[in-house]
Write an enzyme that holds these catalytic residues in place. Structure first.
Site, PDB file in Angstrom:
ATOM      1  N   CYS A  95     -74.138  36.167   7.784  1.00  0.00           N
ATOM      2  CA  CYS A  95     -75.505  35.943   8.283  1.00  0.00           C
ATOM      3  C   CYS A  95     -75.573  36.149   9.800  1.00  0.00           C
ATOM      4  CB  CYS A  95     -75.911  34.525   7.889  1.00  0.00           C
ATOM      5  SG  CYS A  95     -77.350  33.866   8.741  1.00  0.00           S
ATOM      6  N   CYS A 110     -76.991  33.224  11.751  1.00  0.00           N
ATOM      7  CA  CYS A 110     -76.015  32.132  11.772  1.00  0.00           C
ATOM      8  C   CYS A 110     -75.004  32.352  12.895  1.00  0.00           C
ATOM      9  CB  CYS A 110     -75.267  32.038  10.441  1.00  0.00           C
ATOM     10  SG  CYS A 110     -76.327  31.695   9.023  1.00  0.00           S
TER      11      CYS A 110
END
Length: 119
Positions: A45, A48
Site C-alpha cells: 500500500c 501506508c
C-alpha cells in the site's frame, strides 16, 4: 525464543511501533497502555508507506503506544475491527476503541487526536 523488547520497555509508552500478530497480542497492548494508536497497513500500500514515518515519529514523540497490524498477515483481526481499506488508524483509550480514521493523515492531525486522550 525471541522476546518483544519494545513491549518490555514500559507500560505507559514505547519508543517504536509494536508489530502485532493476532487478536490476543493487540488486546494485551491495549490493556497495558492508556492510549494506543493502531495502524492497520499493508506492505503493498503506497499511502501506508507514506504514513509509516509519521507513525514512527508519533511512537517516539507522544505518550501513546503505537501498534502496527499487517492486514495481509492478520485478516481476521482486521475483519474484527471492520477494516475495509488501508491505511486505517484506530485509537484506543482506557481499553476501548475511541476513534477510527481511514486514509493518510498529517502528523499534526494525529498528534492532536492523541493529545485529546493523553493530556
Amino acid at each position: 525464543m525471541a522476546t518483544d523488547t519494545a513491549g518490555d520497555a514500559g507500560i505507559t509508552t514505547t519508543s517504536e511501533p509494536l508489530h502485532i500478530n493476532g487478536h490476543s497480542k493487540l488486546d494485551e497492548i491495549v490493556a497495558e497502555h492508556d492510549v494506543v494508536l493502531t495502524d492497520f497497513y499493508a506492505d503493498w500500500c503506497g499511502p501506508c508507506q507514506m504514513l509509516e514515518p509519521v507513525v514512527e515519529h508519533l511512537a517516539v514523540e507522544t505518550n501513546a503506544a503505537v501498534a502496527k497490524v499487517d492486514v495481509d498477515a492478520n485478516q481476521q483481526l482486521a475483519s474484527v475491527y471492520g477494516v475495509r481499506g488501508v491505511p486505517t488508524l484506530i485509537l484506543f483509550a482506557d481499553g476501548g476503541q475511541v476513534e477510527e480514521i481511514v486514509g493518510v493523515q498529517g502528523e499534526e492531525q494525529l498528534r492532536s487526536l492523541i493529545g485529546r486522550y493523553t493530556e
